[in-house]
Write an enzyme that holds these catalytic residues in place. Structure first.
Site, PDB file in Angstrom:
ATOM      1  N   GLY A  46       0.818  -1.212   0.000  1.00  0.00           N
ATOM      2  CA  GLY A  46       0.000   0.000   0.000  1.00  0.00           C
ATOM      3  C   GLY A  46       0.846   1.253   0.000  1.00  0.00           C
ATOM      4  O   GLY A  46       1.990   1.244   0.459  1.00  0.00           O
ATOM      5  N   GLN A  51       2.688  10.286   0.816  1.00  0.00           N
ATOM      6  CA  GLN A  51       4.047   9.737   0.810  1.00  0.00           C
ATOM      7  C   GLN A  51       4.833  10.140  -0.427  1.00  0.00           C
ATOM      8  O   GLN A  51       6.048  10.040  -0.443  1.00  0.00           O
ATOM      9  CB  GLN A  51       4.004   8.203   0.923  1.00  0.00           C
ATOM     10  CG  GLN A  51       3.562   7.718   2.302  1.00  0.00           C
ATOM     11  CD  GLN A  51       3.431   6.220   2.330  1.00  0.00           C
ATOM     12  OE1 GLN A  51       2.441   5.678   1.855  1.00  0.00           O
ATOM     13  NE2 GLN A  51       4.434   5.536   2.854  1.00  0.00           N
ATOM     14  N   CYS A  91       6.370   0.330   6.929  1.00  0.00           N
ATOM     15  CA  CYS A  91       6.006   1.538   6.193  1.00  0.00           C
ATOM     16  C   CYS A  91       7.174   1.987   5.325  1.00  0.00           C
ATOM     17  O   CYS A  91       8.304   2.083   5.813  1.00  0.00           O
ATOM     18  CB  CYS A  91       5.637   2.644   7.185  1.00  0.00           C
ATOM     19  SG  CYS A  91       5.160   4.168   6.362  1.00  0.00           S
ATOM     20  N   LEU A  92       6.901   2.275   4.052  1.00  0.00           N
ATOM     21  CA  LEU A  92       7.959   2.735   3.144  1.00  0.00           C
ATOM     22  C   LEU A  92       8.553   4.065   3.603  1.00  0.00           C
ATOM     23  O   LEU A  92       9.699   4.371   3.282  1.00  0.00           O
ATOM     24  CB  LEU A  92       7.401   2.909   1.728  1.00  0.00           C
ATOM     25  CG  LEU A  92       7.037   1.623   0.978  1.00  0.00           C
ATOM     26  CD1 LEU A  92       6.286   1.970  -0.301  1.00  0.00           C
ATOM     27  CD2 LEU A  92       8.282   0.799   0.671  1.00  0.00           C
ATOM     28  N   HIS A 133      -3.850   1.743   7.865  1.00  0.00           N
ATOM     29  CA  HIS A 133      -2.478   2.283   7.934  1.00  0.00           C
ATOM     30  C   HIS A 133      -2.365   3.531   7.053  1.00  0.00           C
ATOM     31  O   HIS A 133      -1.821   4.557   7.477  1.00  0.00           O
ATOM     32  CB  HIS A 133      -1.484   1.202   7.485  1.00  0.00           C
ATOM     33  CG  HIS A 133      -0.068   1.672   7.401  1.00  0.00           C
ATOM     34  ND1 HIS A 133       0.903   1.276   8.293  1.00  0.00           N
ATOM     35  CD2 HIS A 133       0.552   2.515   6.540  1.00  0.00           C
ATOM     36  CE1 HIS A 133       2.046   1.865   7.978  1.00  0.00           C
ATOM     37  NE2 HIS A 133       1.867   2.622   6.911  1.00  0.00           N
ATOM     38  N   GLU A 134      -2.902   3.450   5.838  1.00  0.00           N
ATOM     39  CA  GLU A 134      -2.810   4.600   4.925  1.00  0.00           C
ATOM     40  C   GLU A 134      -3.663   5.754   5.429  1.00  0.00           C
ATOM     41  O   GLU A 134      -3.288   6.918   5.295  1.00  0.00           O
ATOM     42  CB  GLU A 134      -3.213   4.199   3.501  1.00  0.00           C
ATOM     43  CG  GLU A 134      -2.436   3.035   2.890  1.00  0.00           C
ATOM     44  CD  GLU A 134      -0.916   3.174   2.967  1.00  0.00           C
ATOM     45  OE1 GLU A 134      -0.413   4.302   3.062  1.00  0.00           O
ATOM     46  OE2 GLU A 134      -0.232   2.135   2.940  1.00  0.00           O
ATOM     47  N   HIS A 137      -1.827   7.925   7.719  1.00  0.00           N
ATOM     48  CA  HIS A 137      -1.001   8.925   7.019  1.00  0.00           C
ATOM     49  C   HIS A 137      -1.807  10.194   6.727  1.00  0.00           C
ATOM     50  O   HIS A 137      -1.253  11.293   6.759  1.00  0.00           O
ATOM     51  CB  HIS A 137      -0.486   8.368   5.687  1.00  0.00           C
ATOM     52  CG  HIS A 137       0.728   7.496   5.798  1.00  0.00           C
ATOM     53  ND1 HIS A 137       1.969   7.985   6.122  1.00  0.00           N
ATOM     54  CD2 HIS A 137       0.898   6.161   5.613  1.00  0.00           C
ATOM     55  CE1 HIS A 137       2.849   6.990   6.126  1.00  0.00           C
ATOM     56  NE2 HIS A 137       2.221   5.866   5.825  1.00  0.00           N
TER      57      HIS A 137
HETATM   58 ZN    ZN Z   1       3.014   3.958   5.789  1.00  0.00          ZN
END
Ligand code: ZN
Length: 178
Positions: A46, A51, A91-92, A133-134, A137
């Protein structure tokens, strides 16, 4: 329409609150392509627009084994949730750590598709966790905020050291998982 660079912690842009998408125009369609390309260039399942420095309530997910089924969710809302459990998340934007997060693992969501049409769906397991999770953000909330104080201190120290030496922060964090 290309792979974009992913913003990493502690960049303050990750703390911005994302805006609701209002116009479902070519700009949003182009952003969707960038999100999909950038996700597919990574190992993640995802990615959200914030991001890649576009603070809008928009995310992409792809859970398929051959990375052939990306799905775009715009302005997602959670209508119902249950089946709480711990799931390990990465997480990236916060490379080098994994955190066990306690969340609902089944959610009913309402979102807009790229045409602006409203869609309702039940998500279970990883898709449910990924969407939440997104959504974190969108509020500027990161995985690092969920570490206990000891791990957060170690993580911040490793980030500072990496900035000084040019090494990867992950190098210092082996054995720190979950
Ligand atoms: Zn993340």
């Amino acid at each position: 329409m290309a792979v974009q660079s992913i913003i990493e912690y502690p960049d303050p842009r990750l703390r911005e609150v994302s805006s609701t998408v209002v116009d479902f125009d070519e700009t949003i369609a182009a952003l969707a392509v960038d999100l999909i390309d950038t996700l597919h260039a990574s190992s993640a399942i995802g990615l959200c627009a914030a991001q890649i420095d576009r603070p809008l309530k928009m995310l992409v997910m792809d859970h398929s084994a051959d990375r052939s089924a990306p799905e775009i969710f715009i302005n997602p809302e959670i209508l119902a949730k249950d089946r709480y459990g711990f799931v390990e998340e990465r997480c990236l934007s916060v490379p080098g750590i994994s955190v066990n997060v306690f969340r609902p693992t089944r959610i009913q969501v309402r979102y807009r598709d790229l045409n602006g049409d409203s869609v309702e769906r039940l998500l279970e397991g990883m898709p449910a966790v990924c969407l939440q999770h997104e959504r974190d953000h969108f509020d500027g909330k990161l995985l690092v905020d969920r570490l206990n104080w000891f791990r957060r201190r170690r993580f911040r120290a490793s980030i500072a050291k990496a900035a000084r030496t040019g090494s990867s922060p992950a190098d210092d964090l082996s054995g720190l998982s979950a």
